[in-house]
Design an enzyme around this catalytic site. Sequence first.
Site, short mmCIF file in Angstrom:
data_model
loop_
_atom_site.label_atom_id
_atom_site.label_comp_id
_atom_site.label_asym_id
_atom_site.label_seq_id
_atom_site.Cartn_x
_atom_site.Cartn_y
_atom_site.Cartn_z
N ARG A 129 24.18 -3.85 11.68
CA ARG A 129 23.90 -5.15 11.19
C ARG A 129 22.59 -5.53 11.98
O ARG A 129 22.53 -5.50 13.09
CB ARG A 129 24.95 -5.93 11.34
CG ARG A 129 26.16 -5.75 10.11
CD ARG A 129 27.39 -6.33 10.37
NE ARG A 129 28.06 -6.17 11.70
CZ ARG A 129 29.26 -6.81 12.08
NH1 ARG A 129 29.79 -7.75 11.30
NH2 ARG A 129 29.88 -6.41 13.24
N ASP A 139 27.30 0.30 14.53
CA ASP A 139 27.28 -1.03 13.81
C ASP A 139 25.40 -1.27 13.35
O ASP A 139 24.85 -1.30 14.34
CB ASP A 139 27.42 -2.21 14.76
CG ASP A 139 27.64 -3.59 14.18
OD1 ASP A 139 27.08 -3.78 13.10
OD2 ASP A 139 28.33 -4.41 14.48
#
Length: 209
Positions: free
Chosen positions: A139, A137
């Site tokens: 982000r 991930d």
Amino acid sequence: MTSILAGGNAAATVRTRVRIPLAFGDGYTVTAEAVTFDGLADGREHLALALGDPGPTPLVRLHSECLTGDVFGSARCDCGPQLREAVELIAEAGGYLLYLRQEGRDIGLYNKLDAYALQDQGLDTYQANTALGLPEDARDYTAAAQMLEAMGIGTIELLTNNPDKPRQLRALGVDVRVTVPTGVHATTHNLRYLRAKAQHTGHTIRLIG
């Protein structure tokens, strides 16, 4: 709110506010105020949608862009139903939906589809990313914190099942008073995906079976 400028990021500013009528495929309609920004840390065109009558502690959803789910209605994820649900919940409570241009947990559309191909071979969503040499991930929610700061919002209720979102926002100086869970939008097509999120990254998703 402790300004995120302490981390070396320049302040973002509101660029434009414009009202947009929204209409969903199930007949639900609502008018949102779209807010755009200058000076976001990652240089991307993220968007805030103001819905309902936001109070001093608005309900906020950070929704990462998902072309396949949001636009084409792909059943491989729960992104489209989460977006639809969030708009109505926020319109009722008063708050903001931050639509973040972070396709595929920020690995990009083509990489996400490459990961889908690996999932068809038996890997889960996180294993597929790492098999491609990419983060599970990627982000970063600095821009989201900047957007809130630019709109004068320091304290929020956060609509999410993802423990990383409040963790990052709090580290960036946002006062996340409480997290509000989203619904569970399970289908035969996305159950394995949802189970991976619950088991691997601690998403608060209660699955039956």
